[in-house]
Design an enzyme around this catalytic site. Structure first.
Site, PDB file in Angstrom:
ATOM      1  N   LYS A 152      -5.770  -9.506  61.063  1.00  0.00           N
ATOM      2  CA  LYS A 152      -5.752  -8.706  59.831  1.00  0.00           C
ATOM      3  C   LYS A 152      -4.578  -9.080  58.918  1.00  0.00           C
ATOM      4  O   LYS A 152      -4.689  -9.024  57.697  1.00  0.00           O
ATOM      5  CB  LYS A 152      -5.734  -7.215  60.156  1.00  0.00           C
ATOM      6  CG  LYS A 152      -7.048  -6.727  60.766  1.00  0.00           C
ATOM      7  CD  LYS A 152      -7.050  -5.234  61.002  1.00  0.00           C
ATOM      8  CE  LYS A 152      -8.313  -4.812  61.741  1.00  0.00           C
ATOM      9  NZ  LYS A 152      -8.406  -3.374  61.944  1.00  0.00           N
ATOM     10  N   ASN A 175      -9.091  -5.967  56.322  1.00  0.00           N
ATOM     11  CA  ASN A 175     -10.205  -6.030  57.283  1.00  0.00           C
ATOM     12  C   ASN A 175     -11.528  -6.377  56.612  1.00  0.00           C
ATOM     13  O   ASN A 175     -12.544  -6.484  57.273  1.00  0.00           O
ATOM     14  CB  ASN A 175     -10.341  -4.713  58.073  1.00  0.00           C
ATOM     15  CG  ASN A 175     -11.044  -3.630  57.274  1.00  0.00           C
ATOM     16  OD1 ASN A 175     -11.050  -3.647  56.044  1.00  0.00           O
ATOM     17  ND2 ASN A 175     -11.644  -2.685  57.962  1.00  0.00           N
ATOM     18  N   ALA A 209       3.053   3.916  65.022  1.00  0.00           N
ATOM     19  CA  ALA A 209       3.497   3.392  63.718  1.00  0.00           C
ATOM     20  C   ALA A 209       3.191   1.902  63.630  1.00  0.00           C
ATOM     21  O   ALA A 209       3.902   1.150  62.968  1.00  0.00           O
ATOM     22  CB  ALA A 209       4.992   3.662  63.537  1.00  0.00           C
ATOM     23  N   LYS A 211      10.246   1.712  63.557  1.00  0.00           N
ATOM     24  CA  LYS A 211       8.947   1.458  62.910  1.00  0.00           C
ATOM     25  C   LYS A 211       8.470   2.701  62.164  1.00  0.00           C
ATOM     26  O   LYS A 211       7.856   2.611  61.109  1.00  0.00           O
ATOM     27  CB  LYS A 211       7.904   1.052  63.955  1.00  0.00           C
ATOM     28  CG  LYS A 211       7.937  -0.414  64.285  1.00  0.00           C
ATOM     29  CD  LYS A 211       6.556  -0.825  64.791  1.00  0.00           C
ATOM     30  CE  LYS A 211       6.686  -1.855  65.886  1.00  0.00           C
ATOM     31  NZ  LYS A 211       5.462  -1.962  66.697  1.00  0.00           N
ATOM     32  N   MET A 240      -7.908   7.195  67.805  1.00  0.00           N
ATOM     33  CA  MET A 240      -8.522   6.090  67.058  1.00  0.00           C
ATOM     34  C   MET A 240      -9.292   5.142  67.975  1.00  0.00           C
ATOM     35  O   MET A 240     -10.182   4.433  67.543  1.00  0.00           O
ATOM     36  CB  MET A 240      -7.448   5.296  66.325  1.00  0.00           C
ATOM     37  CG  MET A 240      -6.979   5.937  65.051  1.00  0.00           C
ATOM     38  SD  MET A 240      -6.112   4.667  64.135  1.00  0.00           S
ATOM     39  CE  MET A 240      -5.355   5.663  62.891  1.00  0.00           C
TER      40      MET A 240
HETATM   41  P1  NDP Z   1      -0.441  -2.160  67.137  1.00  0.00           P
HETATM   42  O1  NDP Z   1      -0.206  -3.111  68.278  1.00  0.00           O
HETATM   43  O2  NDP Z   1      -0.178  -2.592  65.757  1.00  0.00           O
HETATM   44  O3  NDP Z   1       0.443  -0.828  67.401  1.00  0.00           O
HETATM   45  C1  NDP Z   1       0.442  -0.223  68.646  1.00  0.00           C
HETATM   46  C2  NDP Z   1       1.108   1.143  68.548  1.00  0.00           C
HETATM   47  O4  NDP Z   1       0.973   1.786  69.812  1.00  0.00           O
HETATM   48  C3  NDP Z   1       2.601   1.089  68.252  1.00  0.00           C
HETATM   49  O5  NDP Z   1       2.948   2.225  67.513  1.00  0.00           O
HETATM   50  C4  NDP Z   1       3.202   1.129  69.667  1.00  0.00           C
HETATM   51  O6  NDP Z   1       4.517   1.649  69.690  1.00  0.00           O
HETATM   52  C5  NDP Z   1       2.276   2.109  70.313  1.00  0.00           C
HETATM   53  N1  NDP Z   1       2.200   2.034  71.774  1.00  0.00           N
HETATM   54  C6  NDP Z   1       1.601   1.068  72.514  1.00  0.00           C
HETATM   55  N2  NDP Z   1       1.675   1.372  73.819  1.00  0.00           N
HETATM   56  C7  NDP Z   1       2.332   2.552  73.915  1.00  0.00           C
HETATM   57  C8  NDP Z   1       2.728   3.381  74.998  1.00  0.00           C
HETATM   58  N3  NDP Z   1       2.445   3.060  76.243  1.00  0.00           N
HETATM   59  N4  NDP Z   1       3.372   4.541  74.717  1.00  0.00           N
HETATM   60  C9  NDP Z   1       3.667   4.886  73.447  1.00  0.00           C
HETATM   61  N5  NDP Z   1       3.320   4.133  72.374  1.00  0.00           N
HETATM   62  C10 NDP Z   1       2.672   2.978  72.611  1.00  0.00           C
HETATM   63  O7  NDP Z   1      -1.959  -1.662  67.358  1.00  0.00           O
HETATM   64  P2  NDP Z   1      -2.921  -1.038  66.227  1.00  0.00           P
HETATM   65  O8  NDP Z   1      -2.083  -0.139  65.396  1.00  0.00           O
HETATM   66  O9  NDP Z   1      -3.684  -2.116  65.589  1.00  0.00           O
HETATM   67  O10 NDP Z   1      -3.982  -0.188  67.108  1.00  0.00           O
HETATM   68  C11 NDP Z   1      -3.673   1.090  67.645  1.00  0.00           C
HETATM   69  C12 NDP Z   1      -4.937   1.769  68.158  1.00  0.00           C
HETATM   70  O11 NDP Z   1      -5.845   2.026  67.104  1.00  0.00           O
HETATM   71  C13 NDP Z   1      -5.736   0.944  69.193  1.00  0.00           C
HETATM   72  O12 NDP Z   1      -6.177   1.831  70.206  1.00  0.00           O
HETATM   73  C14 NDP Z   1      -6.912   0.431  68.408  1.00  0.00           C
HETATM   74  O13 NDP Z   1      -8.038   0.210  69.228  1.00  0.00           O
HETATM   75  C15 NDP Z   1      -7.152   1.581  67.451  1.00  0.00           C
HETATM   76  N6  NDP Z   1      -7.879   1.190  66.220  1.00  0.00           N
HETATM   77  C16 NDP Z   1      -9.116   1.735  66.005  1.00  0.00           C
HETATM   78  C17 NDP Z   1      -9.847   1.420  64.873  1.00  0.00           C
HETATM   79  C18 NDP Z   1     -11.213   2.024  64.675  1.00  0.00           C
HETATM   80  O14 NDP Z   1     -11.937   1.609  63.747  1.00  0.00           O
HETATM   81  N7  NDP Z   1     -11.603   3.011  65.456  1.00  0.00           N
HETATM   82  C19 NDP Z   1      -9.327   0.491  63.852  1.00  0.00           C
HETATM   83  C20 NDP Z   1      -7.995  -0.003  64.151  1.00  0.00           C
HETATM   84  C21 NDP Z   1      -7.318   0.336  65.308  1.00  0.00           C
HETATM   85  P3  NDP Z   1       5.786   0.669  69.474  1.00  0.00           P
HETATM   86  O15 NDP Z   1       5.894   0.471  68.000  1.00  0.00           O
HETATM   87  O16 NDP Z   1       6.920   1.447  70.037  1.00  0.00           O
HETATM   88  O17 NDP Z   1       5.485  -0.593  70.227  1.00  0.00           O
END
Ligand code: NDP
Length: 270
Positions: free
Chosen positions: A70, A91, A132, A160, A218
């Site tokens: 993306k 997207n 975030a 973040k 999500m």
């Molecule tokens: P990113 O990798 O960009 O961000 C991941 C986020 O999750 C960060 O905020 C990260 O925190 C946090 N995180 C990951 N693991 C943990 C944990 N164990 N405990 C606490 N925080 C955690 O991913 P995306 O933002 O792209 O995706 C996030 C979710 O959204 C996914 O589940 C994805 O499938 C879903 N999604 C769904 C869509 C839909 O159309 N339904 C579209 C887009 C996304 P940190 O910054 O501290 O690492």
């Protein structure tokens, strides 16, 4: 074999075999009697741009872009919409007068699903946004355009969350906190972390949930996620990201074809 007589669309990602987008767009095309082809295209991890340019040469009219491209899509575009610019990610692509144009329909997909399908009007509501990352950033502007009372962001790495606050603070009341320090009840709790993928429960106080709270993950899966199961146990309403996926696809379809597809049957089909 590509049928050049039919308008070509695709979803580009890596991996891509699991994508539901070809199914969703086939349903939209059939339902609205649009003659088009939509397929899944696997791009090599270092070959996103080459894949898009080859697709254009093959007659591609537009494409969806999914993980991990993306940001690459955003950088490749000659023009982006204000929504894509705020999200910092694209997207949805379309190709016009030799230019690549990009938008981001994820945020509109979420807000449409919450407002129209879950019947929750977000005006003056308290929203807790967990996460975030890319998905959280993509939904910030569409959420703020609904004029909620406030959005509180909690993320594992607080820098973040602060970045999001600094980017969007002119659009509404924003603050951030550690998970364990979250105060009060919320009308909407959005899990925009990928913790559900790892079946991990976030350390959020149980007191954020009331019987009227919508706990929205999500992520979507065949079974309710751990986040949803926990919120259900505490008496909240729950919803997963299937509706967001369907509605972002519908918005892309509308951008490409000028026809707004009906989503109700797809939403009810699982
Ligand atoms: P990113 O990798 O960009 O961000 C991941 C986020 O999750 C960060 O905020 C990260 O925190 C946090 N995180 C990951 N693991 C943990 C944990 N164990 N405990 C606490 N925080 C955690 O991913 P995306 O933002 O792209 O995706 C996030 C979710 O959204 C996914 O589940 C994805 O499938 C879903 N999604 C769904 C869509 C839909 O159309 N339904 C579209 C887009 C996304 P940190 O910054 O501290 O690492």
């Amino acid at each position: 074999m590509v049928n050049r007589k039919v308008d070509q669309y695709a979803v580009i990602g890596n991996p891509i075999a699991h994508s539901k987008s070809p199914y969703l767009h086939a349903v939209f095309a059939r339902q609205s009697q649009q003659n088009l082809s939509y397929r899944a295209l696997l791009a090599p991890l270092n070959g996103f741009e080459a894949t898009v340019r080859q697709f254009i040469r093959d007659g591609g009219r537009g494409a969806n872009v999914t993980l991990p491209f993306k940001l690459d899509a955003f950088n490749l575009c000659d023009e982006v919409t204000p929504g894509a610019s705020a999200a910092g990610a694209v997207n949805t692509l379309w190709f016009k007068n030799k230019k690549i144009v990009g938008d981001n329909t994820d945020g509109i997909g979420l807000v449409t699903d919450i407002a129209r399908n879950a019947y929750l009007c977000l005006q003056n509501k308290r929203i807790l946004l967990l996460g975030a990352g890319g998905a959280a950033r993509g939904v910030m502007l569409p959420l703020l355009e609904c004029q909620p009372a406030e959005i509180i962001i909690a993320n594992r790495s607080s820098e973040k969350a602060w970045k999001l606050i600094n980017q969007f603070k002119q659009f509404g009341k924003l603050s951030c906190t550690e998970f364990k320090d979250i105060q009060g009840q919320f009308d909407l709790v959005i899990n925009a972390t990928s913790a559900s993928i790892a079946a991990q429960l976030l350390p959020v106080p149980d007191s954020v949930y009331a019987p009227t709270t919508l706990a929205y993950d999500m992520m979507y899966a065949d079974q309710p996620t751990l986040f949803m199961k926990h919120a259900t146990k505490l008496g909240a309403q729950t919803r997963d990201g299937w509706g967001m996926l369907v509605e972002q696809a519908a918005e892309s379809f509308y951008l490409w074809r000028g026809v707004r597809p009906e989503t109700a049957k797809l939403l009810a089909s699982r």
